[in-house]
Design a protein around this motif. Structure first.
Motif: not given
Length: 291
Positions: A253-258, A156-171
């Motif tokens: 964060f914008a330059a280096h992601g996660y 997951k870290w490799e796939l979304y290290q620059f974001g884009g993961q779908p949002p979770a179900k709201p609390d």
């Protein structure tokens, strides 16, 4: 007289034998055999018509191109082209995995973003050319299999290290009022009003030693051009919710992601989105941080 009858009988027998022989040649296993397309050998001369005008030509100059053609259906079919899996312009989770794998073999250095852009196309061309494959820039089954053999399944870290993961179900605590609904699981912030999601953006959190606190908090202070007095680092569009912890834009964060982490704040990498968010959020609005 007897001799003449005998000769006649022999001639008839020969004709019947010749006719029987033609029928046997014309049938193979109960199916009609394909017509001969090449000149028979001398041993088969008894099967040729005796009329010279009906014999196949032997002069190459008088042969038509079709005389040398192979029988229908006998040509070896050319191999089918590999199936195209992903192409420029595509956008999907599979494209995100493609990009993550290309990063593993150092053909791509940005993303993954999930969108098959020009940078991804160039990376695929380079990968294909290095391995003697056609440099199409499109990912076909052959290219994909070669890449799979050289890489491991991205986490997951490799796939979304620059974001884009779908949002979770709201609390459930996010479903009423004006809320910054922040999920540590999906690493997303959703701006919600009365249960309706109006905006979603990627965020990152504090490290193991400076964790972002979880719970329900109010926004108690906003500072557009804030600079941390503790770390002497800029915190643009800061919206404080728990002590010194705030939601704010992060150039790192914008330059280096996660690859990095905050000192406890909720970092936002999309400056345009947080600028719009900063303009809408009011002091007293709720912040919910949850897993």
């Amino acid at each position: 007289m007897r001799t003449a009858v005998l000769r006649s009988s022999i001639a008839v027998t020969g004709v019947l034998a010749l006719v029987a022989g033609c029928k046997a040649q014309a049938v193979e296993g109960g199916r009609a055999a394909p017509p001969l397309t090449s000149q028979p050998s001398a041993s088969d001369s008894s099967r040729l018509p005796t009329d010279a005008s009906s014999r196949p030509p032997t002069d190459n100059a008088s042969r038509s191109p079709s005389d040398d053609a192979e029988p229908t259906g006998s040509a070896t079919p050319s191999p089918a082209a590999p199936k195209i899996l992903f192409s420029p312009g595509d956008s999907s989770k599979d494209v995100r995995e493609l990009q993550a794998r290309l990063r593993q073999v150092a053909w791509l250095f940005n993303g993954p973003t999930g969108t098959y852009d020009d940078t991804t196309t160039d990376a695929v061309k380079g990968f294909q050319g290095k391995r003697g494959l056609p440099r199409t820039g499109r990912t076909d089954t052959v290219t994909w299999q070669r890449l799979l053999n050289m890489t491991h399944e991205p986490g997951k870290w490799e796939l979304y290290q620059f974001g884009g993961q779908p949002p979770a179900k709201p609390d459930p605590r996010c479903m009423k009022g004006r809320v910054l609904c922040i999920s540590k699981t999906s690493r997303t912030l959703a701006w919600m009003v009365d249960g309706k999601r109006l905006m979603t953006t990627e965020v990152r959190f504090g490290s193991e030693y400076t964790p972002t606190r979880e719970g329900v908090f109010p926004v108690y202070f906003k500072s557009r051009h804030h600079v941390s007095t503790l770390y002497d680092s800029p915190m643009p569009y800061a919206m404080f919710f728990s002590g010194g912890q705030a939601v704010h834009y992060s150039e790192d964060f914008a330059a280096h992601g996660y690859a990095g982490a905050s000192h406890g704040c909720v970092n936002v990498k999309d400056e345009e989105k947080i600028a719009k968010l900063f303009a809408q959020v009011r002091n007293g609005d709720k912040v919910v941080v949850y897993w």
